[in-house]
Scaffold this active site. Structure first.
Site, PDB file in Angstrom:
ATOM      1  N   LYS A  35       0.821  -1.363  -0.062  1.00 17.93           N
ATOM      2  CA  LYS A  35      -0.112   0.104  -0.002  1.00 17.93           C
ATOM      3  C   LYS A  35       0.947   1.342   0.120  1.00 17.93           C
ATOM      4  O   LYS A  35       2.170   1.207   0.105  1.00 17.93           O
ATOM      5  CB  LYS A  35      -1.058   0.094   1.311  1.00 17.93           C
ATOM      6  CG  LYS A  35      -0.025   0.203   2.624  1.00 17.93           C
ATOM      7  CD  LYS A  35      -0.911  -0.097   3.704  1.00 17.93           C
ATOM      8  CE  LYS A  35      -0.169  -0.168   5.161  1.00 17.93           C
ATOM      9  NZ  LYS A  35      -1.020  -0.405   6.340  1.00 17.93           N
ATOM     10  N   TYR A 258      18.121  29.207   8.775  1.00 17.67           N
ATOM     11  CA  TYR A 258      16.952  30.016   9.348  1.00 17.67           C
ATOM     12  C   TYR A 258      16.885  30.017  10.950  1.00 17.67           C
ATOM     13  O   TYR A 258      16.854  29.058  11.346  1.00 17.67           O
ATOM     14  CB  TYR A 258      15.301  29.538   8.758  1.00 17.67           C
ATOM     15  CG  TYR A 258      15.286  29.980   7.272  1.00 17.67           C
ATOM     16  CD1 TYR A 258      15.032  30.961   6.865  1.00 17.67           C
ATOM     17  CD2 TYR A 258      15.289  28.679   6.298  1.00 17.67           C
ATOM     18  CE1 TYR A 258      14.873  31.430   5.530  1.00 17.67           C
ATOM     19  CE2 TYR A 258      14.938  28.969   4.903  1.00 17.67           C
ATOM     20  CZ  TYR A 258      14.648  30.449   4.682  1.00 17.67           C
ATOM     21  OH  TYR A 258      14.467  30.573   3.272  1.00 17.67           O
TER      22      TYR A 258
HETATM   23  C1  LIG Z   1      -0.196  -1.585   6.941  1.00 20.65           C
HETATM   24  C2  LIG Z   1      -0.768  -2.818   7.406  1.00 20.65           C
HETATM   25  C3  LIG Z   1       0.076  -4.021   7.672  1.00 20.65           C
HETATM   26  C4  LIG Z   1       1.527  -4.053   7.527  1.00 20.65           C
HETATM   27  O1  LIG Z   1       2.018  -3.353   8.728  1.00 20.65           O
HETATM   28  P1  LIG Z   1       3.639  -3.237   8.913  1.00 20.65           P
HETATM   29  O2  LIG Z   1       3.606  -2.809  10.228  1.00 20.65           O
HETATM   30  O3  LIG Z   1       4.152  -2.138   7.896  1.00 20.65           O
HETATM   31  O4  LIG Z   1       4.260  -4.504   8.808  1.00 20.65           O
HETATM   32  C5  LIG Z   1      -0.502  -4.954   8.016  1.00 20.65           C
HETATM   33  N1  LIG Z   1      -1.981  -5.286   7.995  1.00 20.65           N
HETATM   34  C6  LIG Z   1      -2.737  -4.142   7.992  1.00 20.65           C
HETATM   35  C7  LIG Z   1      -4.067  -4.383   8.233  1.00 20.65           C
HETATM   36  C8  LIG Z   1      -2.356  -2.916   7.584  1.00 20.65           C
HETATM   37  O5  LIG Z   1      -2.978  -1.789   7.479  1.00 20.65           O
END
Ligand SMILES: *Cc1c(COP(=O)(O)O)cnc(C)c1O
Length: 361
Positions: A35, A258
């Site tokens: 994702k 800055y």
């Molecule tokens: C993003 C996500 C994962 C993966 O999580 P990580 O901490 O990146 O391994 C697994 N399950 C769900 C439901 C998620 O939203």
């Protein structure tokens, strides 16, 4: 327009990290979580590198799943946030996506679906209180959904842990007990382990599950609090580099950047690096955050600007304009930079701007 600063991606590291996940959960199948554009690495790139190595890919939403299908990805796809509208259930059936059902409001859309899904996952909220049904409802939902033709290829169960990055946290056990109890009498496959649960061995407890869902560990960072990936034999996939575009000598008392927040206490050579917060480098990284110059860690000095930041080159007097420095990646785990900036590797990786060039090795 692309900036000089670059992202390099290491496909071998990605597959190595995937094999680490497999080795830690040898009897389980792997949903490789890609994702958010594969945590900033490019979703289609990541899918192509892991094709045939992962058992399937997990994305957040239908839109991401459709990019994969549009790019010719045939592997199973799990859609973690599931459909929001009736038409999206139809899209899942048409394109062979496995959606997550997590909320009553999705049920009318499911009821109108004609056609079968390759798999339907029901999410239970065992304590994170984000997505999912109360575990007590598992049985009722099962009876309600099981008869629907959409579920004829399988009805499966998942949950998500809130504290897996702290393996000893009591909530892990409490959530796993809830999950195990809720689905103990029900058929279907089960999945609960993100990277942290995989790394900390939570999957070898009484409840194992049939699928793991590693995300961050595939890209190199350790998911466990306060640890760096290389300590766990995880390799950084993304390396961000940028050129030095100026080098100057400061007198004691000179301020940098800055707000004039950093002051030289002795004659100091500083370098200006062509990367800033508009490129995704965290503005909150304070003076002292490590930057790798010629393999040596040099401290960031002063505030990060929109397109530039400065480093103290005391340790590398031979550094010159045109040299490339590493902001994170090979030799400098992103977790280190994230910790210094008060955030997590996930955020830095996913925020790297499309403004940078992707350099293929
Ligand atoms: C993003 C996500 C994962 C993966 O999580 P990580 O901490 O990146 O391994 C697994 N399950 C769900 C439901 C998620 O939203």
């Amino acid at each position: 327009m692309r900036r000089a600063a670059r992202i390099q991606r290491n496909a071998g590291a990605l597959r190595h990290n995937l094999s680490r996940a497999r080795a830690l959960a040898p009897e389980q199948r792997v949903w490789a979580v890609i994702k958010a554009d594969a945590y900033g690495h490019g979703m289609e790139w990541a899918a192509a590198q892991m094709d045939g190595f992962a058992d399937g890919f997990a994305v957040s939403c239908i839109e991401e799943a459709m990019v994969l299908r549009g790019g010719g990805v045939r592997a199973p796809i799990l859609v973690l946030q599931g459909p929001r509208e009736a038409s999206e259930w139809q899209v899942c059936a048409r394109h062979g996506l496995q959606p997550v059902l997590h909320e009553e409001a999705q049920l009318p859309g499911l009821a109108r679906l004609r056609g079968a899904l390759p798999g339907l996952w029901i999410k239970l909220d065992t304590g994170m209180h984000r997505l999912g049904f109360a575990p007590l409802k598992a049985q009722i939902l099962f009876e309600q959904v099981q008869r629907h033709p959409a579920a004829r290829n399988g009805l499966h169960w998942l949950t998500h842990l809130a504290c897996a990055d702290q393996p000893g946290h009591p909530q892990n056990r409490a959530q796993l007990e809830q999950f195990a109890y809720a689905v103990s009498e029900l058929p279907g496959q089960r999945s609960f382990a993100n990277s942290a649960a995989v790394m900390s061995g939570l999957t070898t407890a009484a409840l194992r599950g049939e699928w793991i869902r590693p995300g961050i560990m595939l890209y190199g960072p350790s998911p466990l609090l306060g640890e760096d990936g290389p300590e766990r034999d995880l390799r950084p996939v993304m390396t961000v580099t940028a050129p030095l575009i100026a080098v100057k000598n400061l007198e004691p008392g000179a301020h940098v950047g800055y707000g004039a927040t950093w002051t030289a206490t002795r004659p100091t050579q500083v370098g200006v690096v062509a990367i800033g917060y508009a490129d995704g480098y965290p503005r909150h990284a304070p003076s002292g955050t490590p930057v790798l110059v010629h393999g040596q860690e040099c401290p960031l000095v002063g505030r990060v600007s929109m397109d530039m930041l400065e480093v103290d080159l005391t340790g590398v007097p031979h550094a010159r304009v045109g040299d490339w420095v590493t902001l994170w990646g090979e030799g400098l785990p992103v977790e280190r930079v994230a910790r210094s900036a008060g955030t997590i590797g996930y955020e830095l990786l996913t925020r790297v701007a499309g403004r940078l060039q992707i350099a293929e090795p």
